[in-house]
Design an enzyme around this catalytic site. Structure first.
Site, short mmCIF file in Angstrom:
data_model
loop_
_atom_site.label_atom_id
_atom_site.label_comp_id
_atom_site.label_asym_id
_atom_site.label_seq_id
_atom_site.Cartn_x
_atom_site.Cartn_y
_atom_site.Cartn_z
N SER A 14 -18.19 -18.19 -11.76
CA SER A 14 -18.27 -19.38 -12.62
C SER A 14 -19.25 -19.22 -13.77
CB SER A 14 -18.60 -20.62 -11.80
OG SER A 14 -17.56 -20.88 -10.86
N GLU B 296 -21.19 -11.18 -6.59
CA GLU B 296 -20.34 -12.34 -6.79
C GLU B 296 -20.25 -13.14 -5.49
OE1 GLU B 296 -17.39 -11.67 -10.26
OE2 GLU B 296 -16.49 -10.86 -8.45
N HIS C 249 -13.36 -6.35 -5.13
CA HIS C 249 -13.45 -7.77 -5.49
C HIS C 249 -13.16 -8.63 -4.26
CE1 HIS C 249 -12.60 -11.63 -7.31
NE2 HIS C 249 -13.26 -11.21 -8.37
N GLY D 243 -14.74 -14.25 -14.97
CA GLY D 243 -13.33 -14.47 -14.68
C GLY D 243 -12.73 -15.43 -15.69
N GLY D 244 -12.60 -16.68 -15.30
CA GLY D 244 -11.92 -17.70 -16.11
C GLY D 244 -12.34 -17.72 -17.57
N GLY E 265 -14.65 -19.07 -9.30
CA GLY E 265 -13.56 -19.99 -9.65
C GLY E 265 -13.79 -21.43 -9.24
N GLU F 203 -11.50 -11.23 -3.83
CA GLU F 203 -10.10 -11.64 -3.66
C GLU F 203 -9.31 -10.53 -2.98
OE1 GLU F 203 -9.45 -12.78 -7.74
OE2 GLU F 203 -10.77 -14.50 -7.43
N ASN G 188 -12.84 -10.13 -16.31
CA ASN G 188 -11.80 -9.88 -15.32
C ASN G 188 -10.67 -10.89 -15.53
OD1 ASN G 188 -10.26 -9.50 -13.04
ND2 ASN G 188 -11.84 -10.17 -11.58
N TRP G 189 -9.59 -10.42 -16.13
CA TRP G 189 -8.48 -11.33 -16.45
C TRP G 189 -7.68 -11.71 -15.21
CZ3 TRP G 189 -5.90 -9.09 -21.57
CH2 TRP G 189 -6.89 -9.02 -22.57
N LYS G 190 -7.90 -11.02 -14.11
CA LYS G 190 -7.13 -11.24 -12.87
C LYS G 190 -5.62 -11.19 -13.17
CE LYS G 190 -11.06 -13.64 -10.97
NZ LYS G 190 -11.59 -14.64 -10.06
P1 PGA Z 1 -14.87 -16.77 -12.30
O1 PGA Z 1 -14.45 -15.39 -11.60
O2 PGA Z 1 -15.76 -16.44 -13.46
O3 PGA Z 1 -13.57 -17.40 -12.72
O4 PGA Z 1 -15.60 -17.58 -11.26
C1 PGA Z 1 -15.34 -14.32 -11.49
C2 PGA Z 1 -14.72 -13.15 -10.79
O5 PGA Z 1 -13.99 -13.36 -9.80
O6 PGA Z 1 -14.91 -11.98 -11.19
#
Ligand code: PGA
Length: 255
Positions: free
Chosen positions: A211, A164, A94, A232-233, A170, A96, A9-11
């Site tokens: 994470s 998640e 998600h 994510g990251g 994050g 967010e 997930n590049w966000k």
């Molecule tokens: P993260 O994000 O790996 O940066 O914690 C995961 C996600 O939100 O899908």
């Protein structure tokens, strides 16, 4: 067994040039593998470009969200059919989007139904906040999120579910594999079994997210009920994302 699956997930990250070079590099490093789904989730404006960059490989493409309505006067929104023309998957619910953009269990449900209707595989995200966990409500929250998301969905076939925990996203502090498995087997898989029975429920890939790194992923996928990761990251780093996928493939015994 559910198919091992890793999605990145590049966000809201990358420039056009960065998206192009990340996708091209990943086509080389993970483009040709069997028995494991590898999915890139770039921002909307780069979907076409990333799709072209990985063409000829078996890498899948996902959007990070979509509207549930077919078309019309919804300025700034993207319809299911538009996503389906370019993508195989769509991330829905998600945390967010739930926290920042008013996504609710009801809207996630409408989107899940709309995604399945146009042939997209929804990656349905569920997870509790730290306050909910500390209040002892993690299990009931997840159960509500998953049950509502799947209201009226009569087949498990194209579903993917990501657990998640919000406090792990994050933060650099993932959940423990044992804690994740407790929720993923004890709540998510149990809900899926009660809705769809076995073996259909056991074919739904369950991903851990929050994470995930090349170091932490192994412990998660060593759990039988965890089939992969939503990253994510670390999905923005070619070497890290490649390593995560190779570790999942190795632990799950695929190539
Ligand atoms: P993260 O994000 O790996 O940066 O914690 C995961 C996600 O939100 O899908």
């Amino acid at each position: 067994m559910a198919r091992p699956t890793v999605a990145g997930n590049w966000k809201m990250n990358t420039s056009l040039a960065e998206a192009q070079s990340l996708a091209s590099a990943l086509k080389v490093s993970i483009g040709d593998m069997n028995g494991i789904s590898r999915v890139l989730c770039p921002p909307f404006p780069y979907l076409t470009l990333v799709r072209e960059a990985v063409a000829g490989s078996s890498i899948g493409i996902s959007a990070q969200n979509m509207n549930y309505q077919e078309k019309g006067a919804f300025t700034g929104e993207v319809a299911p059919n538009m996503v389906a023309e370019l993508c195989d998957y769509v991330i829905l619910g998600h945390s967010e989007r739930r926290a920042l953009y008013g996504e609710t269990d009801e809207s996630v449900n409408l989107k899940v139904e709309a995604a399945l209707k146009v042939g997209l595989k929804p990656i349905i995200c569920v997870g509790e906040t730290l306050a909910q966990r500390e209040a002892g409500a993690a299990e009931s929250i997840i159960e509500k999120q998953i049950t509502k998301a799947l209201d009226g969905v009569d087949k498990a076939g194209d579903l993917v579910v990501a657990y998640e925990p919000v406090w792990a996203i994050g933060t650099g502090v993932p959940a423990t594999p044992e804690l994740a498995a407790e929720i993923m087997e004890g709540v998510i898989q149990r809900c899926l079994i009660s809705l769809y029975g076995e073996p259909a429920a056991l074919e739904v890939p369950l991903l851990y997210g929050g994470s995930v790194t090349p170091d932490s992923v192994q412990g998660f996928v060593e759990q039988a009920c965890i089939h992969g990761a939503l990253v994510g990251g670390a999905s923005l780093k070619i070497d890290d994302f490649t390593q995560i996928i190779k570790t999942v493939a190795k632990v799950k015994g695929v190539s």
